[in-house]
Design a protein around this motif. Sequence first.
Motif, mmCIF file in Angstrom:
data_model
loop_
_atom_site.group_PDB
_atom_site.id
_atom_site.type_symbol
_atom_site.label_atom_id
_atom_site.label_comp_id
_atom_site.label_asym_id
_atom_site.label_seq_id
_atom_site.Cartn_x
_atom_site.Cartn_y
_atom_site.Cartn_z
ATOM 1 N N UNK A 1 11.673 28.760 64.176
ATOM 2 C CA UNK A 1 12.722 29.138 64.330
ATOM 3 C C UNK A 1 13.305 30.549 65.571
ATOM 4 N N UNK A 2 12.058 31.721 64.901
ATOM 5 C CA UNK A 2 11.788 32.251 66.217
ATOM 6 C C UNK A 2 11.728 32.603 67.179
ATOM 7 N N UNK A 3 10.540 31.014 67.264
ATOM 8 C CA UNK A 3 10.506 31.036 69.261
ATOM 9 C C UNK A 3 11.830 30.551 69.989
ATOM 10 N N UNK A 4 12.472 29.536 69.190
ATOM 11 C CA UNK A 4 13.570 29.164 69.539
ATOM 12 C C UNK A 4 14.608 30.346 69.745
ATOM 13 N N UNK A 5 14.845 30.966 69.033
ATOM 14 C CA UNK A 5 15.742 32.636 69.237
ATOM 15 C C UNK A 5 14.828 33.593 71.003
ATOM 16 N N UNK A 6 13.944 33.615 71.369
ATOM 17 C CA UNK A 6 13.265 33.728 71.950
ATOM 18 C C UNK A 6 13.176 33.026 73.297
ATOM 19 N N UNK A 7 14.143 31.692 73.247
ATOM 20 C CA UNK A 7 14.143 30.842 74.127
ATOM 21 C C UNK A 7 16.063 31.136 74.788
ATOM 22 N N UNK A 8 16.489 31.524 73.095
ATOM 23 C CA UNK A 8 18.007 31.099 73.564
ATOM 24 C C UNK A 8 18.878 32.110 72.741
ATOM 25 N N UNK A 9 17.995 32.907 72.539
ATOM 26 C CA UNK A 9 19.306 34.043 71.847
ATOM 27 C C UNK A 9 19.227 34.463 70.453
ATOM 28 N N UNK A 10 20.183 35.117 69.835
ATOM 29 C CA UNK A 10 19.549 35.663 68.311
ATOM 30 C C UNK A 10 21.242 35.117 68.099
#
Length: 197
Positions: A80-89
């Motif tokens: 999930x945090x990988x996704x947020x690194x790539x796409x934002x929080x």
Amino acid sequence: MDVPKLLEAVSLLVPAEIATENDITINDVWDYLAHDEWEVALGLLEELGDVHLLPLDFWESLATAAEQMRLERSAAWCHWRCYESRNGIIRADLTLRPTGESRRQAPFSGAGVLRPMWNIGNRTPTGEDDLNIARLWAEFTPVLGPGERASVRLAPLDPSQWRHLQPGQTITMHEDRTIGGTAVVREVHGPTAKPAA
């Protein structure tokens, strides 16, 4: 790479000066690694990653370590945090409608499984509400049921549709055309990872 080496490599990505609210630092992680307490070390690294924005490599390596240790929830959180690194929080405070006022009659897993639709203010070309899909992760809550509240993180299917969100904005969650919950946006941050060349 084996788990201890992965965790050691991940530890090197954490700045020495950061600490959690409980004063946990990277030195605590090194102590647990020295005593082969890998699961505890991984948990502390996750906590340190929540205090300070860390690079995509940190979360990818931590996810690999969690997978090798068969820690499914930790692996899911790191992905999930990988996704947020790539796409934002996107973080929000969500209140679900009680039983009888929406489609939802039973609790659901808070670990990013549910993919509801959201009314975030977008419109179709004909002026109707255009609902957007985003997975939902309930923070500090393994399950979330009708009438309950939680801090949540959202992972949009199409992040570009969500760029206009602002803290304080109210959005609604839908599992069908009825409103299943209301959320107030708390934080919006852009991606931290550099796009692949």
